[in-house]
Scaffold this active site. Structure first.
Site, short mmCIF file in Angstrom:
data_model
loop_
_atom_site.label_atom_id
_atom_site.label_comp_id
_atom_site.label_asym_id
_atom_site.label_seq_id
_atom_site.Cartn_x
_atom_site.Cartn_y
_atom_site.Cartn_z
N GLY A 496 0.85 -1.18 0.00
CA GLY A 496 0.00 0.00 0.00
C GLY A 496 0.89 1.24 0.00
O GLY A 496 0.44 2.37 0.10
N SER A 537 11.80 0.34 5.80
CA SER A 537 11.74 1.44 4.82
C SER A 537 12.74 1.20 3.70
O SER A 537 13.39 2.12 3.21
CB SER A 537 12.04 2.80 5.48
OG SER A 537 11.26 2.98 6.62
N GLU A 727 8.92 4.56 7.60
CA GLU A 727 8.88 4.52 9.05
C GLU A 727 9.17 5.86 9.74
O GLU A 727 8.59 6.15 10.78
CB GLU A 727 9.84 3.44 9.56
CG GLU A 727 9.26 2.05 9.34
CD GLU A 727 10.32 0.97 9.27
OE1 GLU A 727 11.17 1.05 8.37
OE2 GLU A 727 10.32 0.06 10.10
#
Lengths: 770, 166
Positions: A496, A537, A727
């Site tokens: 997402g 990340s 993050e």
């Protein structure tokens, strides 16, 4: 401009490199790519990379066409449900599966002893409430659930401990076989000398901070569908790591990797909890094998909230001191973390060592196992918790020093990463402070707390670092179809986050194609080259360079083919909008014209992620600013305004990246104000495993958010110039809000979430103390 | 029982103890509508029933006999992007879907909100949409998308079938 070689290794040779994953550093042996594209610096002329193109798979997501794991159906598919323990500690005295196995629609039942040892499923010994004890397979989900609840389980209860204090006490009950406190406790990280730092300080702040257990609460629960074809297993799994799940399954079921295929198409959020195979995966695979039919096993919401990972709580005793001018002399934190029954030492300590220049820093972390479901990585693990202690302490120190909290942070800005004394690949934190403060109006907008009514307004700030370099191994292929359209193949995941879009943009930019001609194909271990988990990340900075290299490799081949057709040389060609142009002429051909002539002779580019620059800290930075309103009669906190400025190197797609910032901030608002898993200490049970009782933010709770990136590519980090962004935005949100609440009511808040009850209790305590 | 879903008529066998959500997903294969909490707490299963929004996980299918249902699949008139409703196009343009799992419910809730109140204030949007949870944190973009539609930024494309079933 070709990138300077950081190593003597030749293309194809192998070198050692380090990769930082969520604060942990791993050393890897990696082959040198055949060539390394020239780094895209700030002066690179890029059109598609950096542009705000819409999320390419958004049409699937807004029409209901996107298929998630729970939408997968197969002919003859059966459904599984897992029964979970209702006590926190003990042993199963007896379990009767007979009644369940005779219920209507039931095909199969599994209990203790029925699953392969490698799955570690259905242990007779119970270590936490919510532990799987049995499973049922039936013709539909309701039949499976009803039958599971008809299984009669009798337990012999044992003493348990669900808090750090209870688990680490003398004569504590045995939480698990191997000891309640993690070996080698406390985990110490240290530089300089704490006593020297305390002596040198003019102002010292000593506080105890507490953070709650936060639940990931991805809307799509963990789930899998499994189907065997002979001895080959296909699993559809909602996961952040298809190759890791493949490895988990192969190991647990003792089958070859080549016999396992893991597919993940669309995914309804992960946030760190979906990095491995789980009980649902194994249950689906075992039943599917036994029944010779596909089986789907999806967590229900209670199971998801009870036993699918969490951010562990923490207690942080922080000492921080500075000279009168704000120069930090000491940072010390003694930290307790109850992990649950399993977990790793991804604790709050590390950010204390990395955020500021300070000669004397020490953290002592003690991790205890408790009789509760195990922790899992959760967006910014450790750093989110640690930032609450560190940044709250910084704000209190600023008050003690009568310094502006941003001035204090700027004063202690560090030009080198201080924990390992390394240079940064790039660091625009000062620009984050400056541009964030300006956008927020930090110095200019001072709303006076109103005294006429019960509403008080305040503001707060906090900052963030997070290691986001990504790294190898990651591979990509790019193939040009006979009609000139382009497939990018990489075995990565889009949670997402927008990975499909970002990788397509990098490919289109690199090969000179129209973005609409490019499609990223991801999420299948059988047909796609390896990339790692989408965690830490890391996806853009890991897979992006591999995609770029694959695209340049393919462009090179395409130019070779086109040169002959255009009566030119490859070095005279350039490509834009899927058209190859002979430089300084009016001669050109479209990709499709070239590939049509080639027929089924396929141009296929190959790319891999090269090593990271040696001894270099690759990090994302940020500063966040909150304005809140507190009702001192009700204790209700509302965030009125929020500003965030982050530095993540080059931003491939600002629209999607800003969505990531907003998403992290909103989860951070939940962490600051509402979210708290409640474990009953006396019963050892979770009291709020529902979405009503475990409160995540709603649209009504969210203020206007101004979240943006400061400019600047990072060509040292990798040749795309991009670092990670997923993050970092959740890390400083809670301390910024806590500072704003403290500012509003004049009472320091040291424990989150800042529920009305907690705010009123703090106000009452402050009044009593006056 | 008879049920009209997205303008299509269905004659269905009696289905006691089946929720509207199960009927849509399992019997009609309309899997756009999602199951998340299964107890009316999150809004992911939101569908329109005779013009009003309901949580389909809490709605018994039998109770919908003779009714008309609109799901996310009914917002667009086909596969082509040009057939997307203004709200769907606004969700794409404003990046109002990250993982997308809550999006079908958000779209139906927003579609109904705008049908009942074509020019909502931001506060009315916030209140009206607060029954639909999103964990990725797309709320600002969902709000922006709804506001943009209300302001006419995404006028209906000729082929759109946005109101076909409502």
């Amino acid at each position: 401009m070709p990138r300077k070689s950081k190593t003597a290794a030749k293309p194809g040779g192998f070198v050692s490199t380090t990769v930082e994953i969520e604060g942990r550093t791993e050393t890897r042996i990696v082959e040198m790519p055949a060539f390394e594209p020239a780094a895209w610096g700030d002066d690179a002329e890029l059109g598609i990379v950096g542009s705000r193109v819409p999320r390419m798979d958004a049409p699937e997501r807004v029409t209901g066409r996107a298929r998630y794991t729970a939408d997968i159906t197969r002919p003859g598919m059966l459904y599984a449900f897992i029964l979970r323990s209702t006590i926190p500690r003990g042993t199963i005295r007896s379990i009767d599966l007979t009644r369940a196995s005779k219920m209507p629609g039931v095909f199969d039942v599994l209990g203790p002893g029925d699953a392969p040892a490698g799955t570690r499923l259905f242990n007779r010994e119970i270590f936490y409430a919510g532990q799987p004890v049995a499973a049922v397979c039936a013709e539909n989900e309701n039949a499976a659930r009803n039958a599971a609840h008809a299984i009669a389980v009798e337990y012999d209860a044992l003493p348990f401990a669900v808090t750090f204090e209870d688990a680490s006490a003398k004569n504590a009950p045995r939480v698990r076989a191997k000891g309640n406190v993690m070996e080698n406790a406390p985990l110490v990280m240290s530089r300089g000398d704490i006593d020297d730092g305390i002596k040198a300080a003019d102002v010292i702040v000593r506080r105890e901070y507490r953070t709650p257990v936060q639940l990931h609460t991805a809307l799509e629960p963990h789930g899998a569908a499994a189907e065997w074809e002979g001895d080959r297993l296909t699993v559809w799994e909602s996961t952040q790591g298809i190759f890791r799940v493949r490895g988990d399954i192969a190991k647990a079921l003792d089958i070859a990797l080549s016999k396992v295929r893991v597919i993940k198409d669309y995914m309804g959020g992960g946030f760190g909890a979906k990095n491995s195979a789980g009980p649902h995966t194994y249950v689906a695979a075992i039943f599917a094998k036994r029944q010779g039919r596909a089986v789907r096993c999806i967590n229900d919401r209670e199971a998801e909230q009870l036993d699918s990972g969490n951010r562990p709580s923490s207690t942080q005793r922080v000492t921080i001191g500075a000279k009168k001018d704000g120069t930090l002399t000491v940072i010390f934190a003694s930290i307790d973390v109850p992990l649950g029954i399993s977990g790793y030492e991804g604790g709050p300590g590390q950010i204390f060592h990395e955020m500021y220049a300070c000669p004397n820093v020490r953290t002592e972390e003690t991790f205890a196992y408790v009789n509760a479901s195990g922790m899992a990585a959760f967006r910014g693990p450790g750093y989110v918790e640690g930032a609450f202690g560190l940044e709250c302490a910084m704000n209190t120190l600023a008050k003690g020093l009568k310094l502006d909290p941003i001035a204090l942070r700027k004063k202690n800005f560090t030009k080198r990463e201080p924990r390992q004394d390394r240079p940064y690949s790039g660091n625009n934190l000062l620009a984050c402070y400056k541009e964030g403060a300006e956008a927020f109006g930090w110095l200019t907008e001072n709303r006076k707390p109103t005294t006429e009514n019960s509403k008080r307004v305040g503001k707060g700030v906090a900052a963030q670092v997070w290691p986001t370099g990504g790294g190898p191994p990651a591979y990509a292929l790019l193939r040009i179809n006979p009609d000139g359209t382009i497939d990018v193949l990489a075995g990565t995941q889009d949670l997402g986050t927008g990975a499909r879009t970002v990788l397509s943009q990098i490919a289109a930019e690199s090969i000179g194609a129209k973005l609409s001609d490019v499609r990223a194909i991801i999420g299948d271990t059988e047909s796609l080259p390896y990339t790692g988990n989408s965690w830490g990340s890391m996806t853009t900075a890991s897979v992006g360079p591999a995609v770029r290299m694959a695209a340049e490799d393919a462009q090179h081949q395409l130019f070779e083919a086109a040169a002959a057709m255009l009566d030119s040389s490859p070095s005279s060609l350039e490509a834009r909008d899927s058209r190859i142009i002979v430089r300084d002429t009016d001669r050109s051909m479209t990709f499709a014209e070239v590939t049509k002539k080639l027929g089924n002779v396929m141009i296929m580019g190959k790319g891999s992620r090269g090593p990271n620059p040696a001894d270099t800290a690759i990090m994302t930075f940020g500063a966040q600013f909150a304005e809140v309103e507190v009702d001192i009669d009700t204790g209700i906190v509302r965030v009125l305004r929020f500003t965030a400025a982050h530095d993540a190197g080059r931003i491939i797609n600002p629209t999607l990246a800003e969505s990531q910032l907003e998403g992290g901030i909103i989860q951070g608002i939940g962490y600051a104000l509402f979210e708290e898993r409640i474990l009953d200490r006396k019963r050892g049970l979770v009291m709020n495993p529902t979405m009503h009782d475990y409160k995540i933010p709603t649209m009504a709770d969210i203020p206007v958010i101004d979240a943006f990136f400061v400019s600047g590519a990072d060509p040292v980090a990798n040749h795309t110039g991009a670092r990670g962004i997923a993050e970092p935005p959740i890390i400083p949100t809670a301390p910024a809000i806590a500072a704003a609440v403290s500012d509003a009511i004049g009472v320091e808040m040291t424990e989150i979430p800042l529920t009305p009850w907690r705010v009123l209790a703090a106000l009452k305590k402050a009044r009593a103390g006056r | 029982m008879r049920l009209t879903v997205n303008g299509r008529h269905h004659d269905l066998p009696p289905s006691p103890a089946v929720t509207l959500l199960e009927l849509l997903r399992d019997r009609l294969s309309l899997t756009g509508t999602k199951l998340v909490c299964d107890r009316g707490e999150c809004g992911a299963c939101t569908v329109q029933l005779d013009g009003e929004i309901v949580y389909s996980c809490l709605t018994l299918a039998e109770a919908c006999d003779g009714s008309s249902v609109l799901t996310v699949e009914g917002l667009s008139s086909g596969g082509a992007d040009s057939a997307l409703s203004p709200l769907q196009r606004a969700f794409i343009a404003k990046d109002a879907a990250q993982c997308g799992f809550c999006t079908p419910g958000q779209l139906i809730a927003a579609h109904t909100l705008l049908a009942n109140n074509p020019a909502p204030t931001d506060e009315e949007i916030r209140a009206g949409m607060s029954g639909n949870l999103c964990r990725c944190g797309t709320y600002p973009n969902i709000l922006a998308a709804i506001r943009a539609v209300a302001e006419g930024e995404f006028e209906a494309a000729p082929a759109a079938g946005a109101t076909r079933a409502s």
